[in-house]
Design a protein around this motif. Structure first.
Motif, PDB file in Angstrom:
ATOM      1  N   ASP A 124      44.815  40.390  38.883  1.00 17.29           N
ATOM      2  CA  ASP A 124      44.569  40.788  40.266  1.00 17.29           C
ATOM      3  C   ASP A 124      43.463  41.839  40.399  1.00 17.29           C
ATOM      4  O   ASP A 124      43.326  42.468  41.451  1.00 17.29           O
ATOM      5  CB  ASP A 124      45.853  41.328  40.894  1.00 17.29           C
ATOM      6  N   SER A 125      42.712  42.041  39.316  1.00 21.69           N
ATOM      7  CA  SER A 125      41.666  43.063  39.342  1.00 21.69           C
ATOM      8  C   SER A 125      40.557  42.665  40.321  1.00 21.69           C
ATOM      9  O   SER A 125      39.958  41.591  40.201  1.00 21.69           O
ATOM     10  CB  SER A 125      41.087  43.244  37.941  1.00 21.69           C
ATOM     11  N   GLU A 162      40.549  39.266  31.463  1.00 22.64           N
ATOM     12  CA  GLU A 162      41.357  39.088  30.266  1.00 22.64           C
ATOM     13  C   GLU A 162      40.558  39.627  29.081  1.00 22.64           C
ATOM     14  O   GLU A 162      39.384  39.308  28.935  1.00 22.64           O
ATOM     15  CB  GLU A 162      41.687  37.613  30.019  1.00 22.64           C
ATOM     16  N   ILE A 216      44.847  42.629  27.040  1.00 24.62           N
ATOM     17  CA  ILE A 216      44.814  43.235  28.370  1.00 24.62           C
ATOM     18  C   ILE A 216      44.610  42.132  29.391  1.00 24.62           C
ATOM     19  O   ILE A 216      43.636  41.370  29.310  1.00 24.62           O
ATOM     20  CB  ILE A 216      43.683  44.272  28.477  1.00 24.62           C
ATOM     21  N   SER A 217      45.536  42.019  30.321  1.00 24.05           N
ATOM     22  CA  SER A 217      45.453  41.008  31.366  1.00 24.05           C
ATOM     23  C   SER A 217      45.535  41.691  32.733  1.00 24.05           C
ATOM     24  O   SER A 217      46.511  42.382  33.032  1.00 24.05           O
ATOM     25  CB  SER A 217      46.589  39.995  31.219  1.00 24.05           C
ATOM     26  N   GLN A 218      44.500  41.501  33.533  1.00 22.23           N
ATOM     27  CA  GLN A 218      44.465  42.054  34.889  1.00 22.23           C
ATOM     28  C   GLN A 218      44.076  40.932  35.858  1.00 22.23           C
ATOM     29  O   GLN A 218      42.940  40.862  36.342  1.00 22.23           O
ATOM     30  CB  GLN A 218      43.485  43.221  34.975  1.00 22.23           C
ATOM     31  N   GLY A 230      39.645  38.923  38.446  1.00 28.38           N
ATOM     32  CA  GLY A 230      40.561  39.023  37.312  1.00 28.38           C
ATOM     33  C   GLY A 230      39.827  39.284  36.009  1.00 28.38           C
ATOM     34  O   GLY A 230      38.600  39.092  35.913  1.00 28.38           O
TER      35      GLY A 230
END
Length: 278
Positions: free
Chosen positions: A83-84, A66, A79-81, A64
């Motif tokens: 599940d990256s 941020e 920006i929030s990922q 993940g």
């Protein structure tokens, strides 16, 4: 028992050994550079390059990310990922591009003190999560500080309107105006269309093909206007013969081409007023 042993040996031969896993080291991440990917009169897109270093002799996976952009102390993009999942090579680096878009309208609303400035401080901060054997999921903090350019519209002003000639069928005027580049880089104005009016009565207009301005420089422009009395009639005669100051307005638009590779050509509109006597 022997079959189980062989299975374990086969499994470990293709991945990290138990000793390597037990000696797992914490990876690190940093913002190595930020470049302007796109810039217009309304927004800016920054491309942040984030490099993650994996010191371990085995691959890792991210869990993940941020990232937050703050300008003049005001958070404007997030920006929030969660599940990256990226694969980090063994004993190597992985660089990823993270685009961040900021609307100038939101910036000016959040921090009115930056309006009119050519540049403001900004920062990127956040974290990347990585799943590391033995150590578990760890957070790698990110921090970056720099200065952000803020594009300014050119300043267009009416200097004077002069009566050059008044005949039975035609009136000739001259519009004097000044165009100033308020930016720290050169700009080129193309297809500058304008219309001049007095007391709400249109006096006609025209077009300038191109005006090039270096950083912080001004240029004076004189433009002739020919007005037909048959077209404008008595209203124009009253304006010209009046000895009272009149309210002149100049409006139009132009295509702005800045001297920055990342800034795409954009269209601006303008409207200025000034009280003058012919």
């Amino acid at each position: 028992m022997s079959m189980l042993f062989l299975a374990c040996v086969t499994l470990l031969s293709g991945c990290a050994s138990l000793q390597q896993l037990s000696e797992a080291q914490k990876p690190s991440a940093k913002v190595t550079s930020v470049a302007i990917a796109d810039l217009s009169l309304s927004s800016i897109t920054l491309n942040a390059k984030v490099t993650i270093h994996n010191p371990n002799p085995f691959e890792l996976k991210t869990a993940g990310m941020e990232l937050e952009a703050a300008i003049a102390g005001h958070a404007l993009a997030h920006i929030s990922q969660p599940d990256s999942q990226l694969t980090l090579p063994a004993s190597g680096d992985k660089t990823i591009d993270v685009p961040v878009t900021i609307q100038f309208s939101e910036l000016f609303a959040a921090a009115k003190s930056v309006k009119g400035k050519n540049q403001v401080p900004y920062g990127l901060s956040g974290e990347i999560l990585v799943a590391v054997p033995v150590l578990g999921t760890i957070s790698m903090p990110l921090e970056y500080q720099d200065v952000l350019p803020i594009p300014q519209l050119p300043d267009i002003r009416i200097d004077d309107v002069k009566l050059l000639k008044a005949g039975f069928t035609e009136v000739k005027l001259q519009l004097d105006m000044t165009i100033k580049n308020l930016n720290d880089f050169a700009i080129d104005l193309q297809q500058l269309n304008f219309n001049l009016a007095a007391q709400g009565q249109s006096l006609g207009g025209g077009e300038l093909n191109s005006v090039s301005l270096d950083s912080g420089k001004s240029q004076s422009v004189s433009l002739p206007l020919s007005l037909s009395l048959s077209e404008f009639g008595s209203a124009l005669l009253r304006l010209i013969n009046s000895d009272k100051p009149m309210d002149f307005s100049l409006d139009g638009n132009a295509r702005v081409i800045p001297g920055l590779d990342a800034w795409q050509a954009d269209t601006m509109s303008f409207n200025v007023e000034k009280q003058l006597s012919l």
